[in-house]
Design an enzyme around this catalytic site. Sequence first.
Site, PDB file in Angstrom:
ATOM      1  N   GLY A  93       0.769  -1.386   0.105  1.00 31.59           N
ATOM      2  CA  GLY A  93      -0.088   0.208   0.210  1.00 31.59           C
ATOM      3  C   GLY A  93       1.093   1.289  -0.470  1.00 31.59           C
ATOM      4  N   ASP A 118       0.787  -8.872   2.069  1.00 25.83           N
ATOM      5  CA  ASP A 118      -0.664  -7.592   1.574  1.00 25.83           C
ATOM      6  C   ASP A 118      -1.562  -8.606   0.490  1.00 25.83           C
ATOM      7  OD1 ASP A 118      -2.654  -5.184   0.313  1.00 25.83           O
ATOM      8  OD2 ASP A 118      -0.582  -3.801   1.266  1.00 25.83           O
ATOM      9  N   ASP A 154      -4.124 -12.520   2.947  1.00 27.97           N
ATOM     10  CA  ASP A 154      -5.396 -11.861   3.491  1.00 27.97           C
ATOM     11  C   ASP A 154      -5.173 -11.810   5.282  1.00 27.97           C
ATOM     12  OD1 ASP A 154      -7.804 -10.633   4.925  1.00 27.97           O
ATOM     13  OD2 ASP A 154      -9.346 -10.695   2.705  1.00 27.97           O
ATOM     14  N   THR A 214     -10.712  -6.609   8.987  1.00 26.50           N
ATOM     15  CA  THR A 214      -9.388  -6.554   9.099  1.00 26.50           C
ATOM     16  C   THR A 214      -8.956  -5.985   9.901  1.00 26.50           C
ATOM     17  OG1 THR A 214      -9.869  -6.100   6.420  1.00 26.50           O
ATOM     18  CG2 THR A 214      -7.327  -4.913   7.851  1.00 26.50           C
ATOM     19  N   TYR A 268     -14.384   1.982  10.741  1.00 26.45           N
ATOM     20  CA  TYR A 268     -12.262   2.567  10.252  1.00 26.45           C
ATOM     21  C   TYR A 268     -13.073   2.689  11.967  1.00 26.45           C
ATOM     22  CZ  TYR A 268      -8.503   3.976   8.749  1.00 26.45           C
ATOM     23  OH  TYR A 268      -7.036   4.163   8.944  1.00 26.45           O
ATOM     24  N   LYS A 293     -10.533   0.408  14.654  1.00 24.84           N
ATOM     25  CA  LYS A 293      -9.538   1.304  15.065  1.00 24.84           C
ATOM     26  C   LYS A 293      -9.154   1.122  16.133  1.00 24.84           C
ATOM     27  CE  LYS A 293      -7.147   1.691  10.922  1.00 24.84           C
ATOM     28  NZ  LYS A 293      -5.183   0.861  11.045  1.00 24.84           N
ATOM     29  N   TYR A 325      -3.475  -7.336  25.027  1.00 24.41           N
ATOM     30  CA  TYR A 325      -2.449  -8.137  24.755  1.00 24.41           C
ATOM     31  C   TYR A 325      -0.638  -7.191  25.729  1.00 24.41           C
ATOM     32  CZ  TYR A 325      -4.105 -11.736  21.329  1.00 24.41           C
ATOM     33  OH  TYR A 325      -4.890 -12.410  20.667  1.00 24.41           O
ATOM     34  N   ARG A 336      -9.201  10.540  -1.847  1.00 20.92           N
ATOM     35  CA  ARG A 336      -8.378  11.304  -0.416  1.00 20.92           C
ATOM     36  C   ARG A 336      -7.912  12.746  -1.658  1.00 20.92           C
ATOM     37  NH1 ARG A 336      -5.900   8.147   3.851  1.00 20.92           N
ATOM     38  NH2 ARG A 336      -4.558   6.718   1.570  1.00 20.92           N
TER      39      ARG A 336
END
Length: 317
Positions: A11, A32, A57, A94, A147, A151, A161, A188
């Site tokens: 990316g 990726d 993935d 993801t 998103y 996140k 963790y 963007r």
Amino acid sequence: MKTIIVTGGSGFIGSNLCKRLINDGNKVICVDNNYTGRMCNIEGLLSHPNFKFVLHDITEPLDITEKIDQIYNLACPASPPAYQGEHAIDTTKTCIIGAINILELARKNQATILQTSTSEVYGEPEVHPQREDYWGFVNPTGIRSCYDEGKRCAESLFFSYHRIYNMPVKVVRIFNTYGPNMRHDDGRVVSNFICQSLQNQDLTIYGDGKQTRSLCFVDDTVEALVRMMNSDKDFTGPVNIGNPEEHSISEIAEIITKKINNSSKVCYMERPADDPTRRQPDISLAKQKLNWQPLTSLDDGLSKTIAYYKIDLQRYK
Ligand code: UDP
């Protein structure tokens, strides 16, 4: 020589990071699924003996047999048009299932793992500029929430963790970044305005253009990621990474139009829902803990980015 995994490595930021880590003499495994990543971003690295690309993935467990020292987790679509709509569920998967899979890989390897979080955790911020101790104001059901909340949950997982397994984790919150290897059709503001201007199209301002962003050149962002990964074991973050120089979207349109000097004008379109009104990082913590601040001026960064798109756009003619 360290063995380092970069997820999201083909990316925009990931490919710039892979290049930097290879140039520093490391062995890099780039992972990726190429949903928004592209092989052309890493084509200069593919023949390097210390570079390996794995098409995968991260919502599926990742089985790597080599001993891994460090993992940078960048995998996730990051542009609003890419993560919204029909890709919303995959985006959340993801962020969360992907993070768990990569955290487990880090645990198995006792590797240091860095999460690229985002300024989107602050949502529509009520405090300005944003400091890391601000908890944010996010719409949990809106079109950006896949998103933003993904996140935010990933940050929570990293700290769980860290507390439960005493793992070395690092969390950075990346603010708007631009530069070479961002897709021309990323959607963007910088890629849109430069590509529109280079093609003599009108620049699409969403809303009245008074909303602000603070733009950081990708080389500065990559430098911060490397410094954070190699910072004191006790320093987990979260730490803001961005350029505090704030501009309105209309100003950005004007700066780009002047630099390219074609016949483009601006046109006004509907502003997307939940589009944050103001955004500016407070980077005191990064300055103090990482001895980092952005070094590239907007003018220099835009010149390098315009030069990149002049060549990149030829591919799509
Ligand atoms: N924007 C715009 N025209 C465009 C693309 C974006 O006016 O062609 C605006 C968008 O509404 C937002 C700002 O620019 O207010 C930054 O958008 P971008 O998608 O680059 O980043 P993010 O919203 O994720 O900060």
